[in-house]
Design an enzyme around this catalytic site. Structure first.
Site, PDB file in Angstrom:
ATOM      1  N   ALA A  65       0.687  -1.131  -0.080  1.00 35.90           N
ATOM      2  CA  ALA A  65      -0.037   0.078  -0.037  1.00 35.90           C
ATOM      3  C   ALA A  65       0.956   1.278  -0.129  1.00 35.90           C
ATOM      4  CB  ALA A  65      -0.772   0.103   1.299  1.00 35.90           C
ATOM      5  N   GLY A 110       0.833  -4.919   0.950  1.00 43.26           N
ATOM      6  CA  GLY A 110      -0.466  -5.118   0.275  1.00 43.26           C
ATOM      7  C   GLY A 110      -0.309  -5.881  -1.220  1.00 43.26           C
ATOM      8  N   GLU A 113      -0.295  -9.512  -0.219  1.00 37.82           N
ATOM      9  CA  GLU A 113      -1.900  -9.626   0.168  1.00 37.82           C
ATOM     10  C   GLU A 113      -2.911  -9.673  -1.217  1.00 37.82           C
ATOM     11  OE1 GLU A 113      -1.411  -6.116   2.833  1.00 37.82           O
ATOM     12  OE2 GLU A 113      -2.418  -7.453   4.335  1.00 37.82           O
ATOM     13  N   GLU A 133       4.890  -4.944   7.241  1.00 39.45           N
ATOM     14  CA  GLU A 133       4.314  -3.621   7.833  1.00 39.45           C
ATOM     15  C   GLU A 133       4.777  -3.367   9.304  1.00 39.45           C
ATOM     16  OE1 GLU A 133       2.984  -6.070   6.156  1.00 39.45           O
ATOM     17  OE2 GLU A 133       1.239  -5.070   4.909  1.00 39.45           O
TER      18      GLU A 133
END
Ligand code: CAA
Length: 259
Positions: A65, A110, A113, A133
């Site tokens: 992200a 992300g 993910e 993260e």
């Protein structure tokens, strides 16, 4: 769309996340366009047999992200952004067709993910996978704590998440986190073979199998088995089951129509 290229050629849809300068990091615009691309795919779903997702360039699938966007968010804004990311990835996971992630380089945060929301992962030799993260003061939040744990078990998930441990394509293959590894030179060939294999399968059965496997992670075994037998019985109402079984008995190749 500025950050997503959606190409539909015959019955194969291909999404490329096109933000190469930021290693294809997912900001809210990219997520919105990914969502729109899924709308288009869903509208044409009966014509599409396989979806592939990759990142632009040879360095990165998706490096996570977007940190420069997230750093400015309040908790409430973060909740909105992260929930939206989860919903977009859920939509990918729940598509009725097989989805292949082409993990061409970094699949971090992300990015991993997103790859985990796909059904099959084909990595390039330079792939690096991880959920770093906690090193940013955050935890994986596009479903990573849930899907990585289900994919590789608690022990490996803890070592990757708590220690921010990044793994290469070879280790990811050993763990079953990716299904195959290819060099850039033989990527198209391996991808082509995967797509060919998937296209030989009965489309309704593929959809039913995806839903039943999804239930394995999201329900108890009694309900999951009930769902499995319901889907299996439903397959007996399809032309494809008659065709698949007849073709086996007649020693010929099945020609599925998706009906
Ligand atoms: N968000 C925003 N920008 C990113 C980014 C990210 N996740 N990852 C890379 N970029 C940007 C860099 O800031 C840099 O931009 P500038 O050229 O403008 O400086 C550009 O992409 C190239 O990156 P680097 O110069 O860092 O390239 P590198 O080869 O030295 O390193 C890397 C590559 C190891 C992937 C490194 O970029 C990196 O560690 N990126 C962050 C990975 C990460 O922590 N991801 C998790 C994000 S949080 C998350 O995803 C939350 C969630 O669960 C939803």
């Amino acid at each position: 769309m500025n950050f997503i290229n959606l190409d539909i050629q015959s019955d194969i849809a291909s999404i490329t996340i096109n933000r190469e300068k930021a290693l294809n990091a997912l900001n809210s615009d990219v997520l919105k366009e990914l969502d729109q691309a899924i709308d288009i795919i869903e509208d044409r779903i009966s014509d599409i047999r396989v979806l592939t997702i990759r990142g632009a360039g040879e360095k990165s699938f998706v490096a996570g992200a977007d940190i420069s966007e997230m750093v400015k968010l309040s908790p409430l804004e973060a909740r909105e952004f992260l929930t939206y990311g989860q919903r977009v990835l859920d939509r990918i996971e729940l598509l009725p067709i097989p989805v292949i992630a082409i993990v061409n380089g970094y699949a971090l945060g992300g990015g991993l993910e997103l790859a985990l929301a796909c059904d099959i992962r084909l990595a390039t030799e330079n792939a690096v996978l991880g959920l770093p993260e906690v090193s940013l003061g955050l935890i994986p939040s596009f479903g990573g704590t849930q899907r990585l744990t289900r994919a590789v078990g608690t022990s490996v998930a803890k070592s990757m998440i708590l220690m921010g441990k990044k793994i290469d394509a070879k280790r990811a293959y050993e763990l079953g986190l990716v299904d195959d590894v290819a060099s850039f030179e033989n990527l198209d060939e391996k991808l082509g073979k995967m797509i060919k294999t998937l296209k030989k399968m009965a489309p309704v059965a593929l959809h039913a199998a995806k839903d039943a496997i999804y239930a394995a992670s999201n329900t108890d075994i009694i309900s999951g088995q009930e769902l499995e037998v319901n889907y299996a019985s439903m397959c007996f109402s399809t032309d494809d089951l008659r065709e698949g079984m007849s073709a086996f008995l007649e020693k010929r190749k099945a020609e599925f129509t998706g009906k």
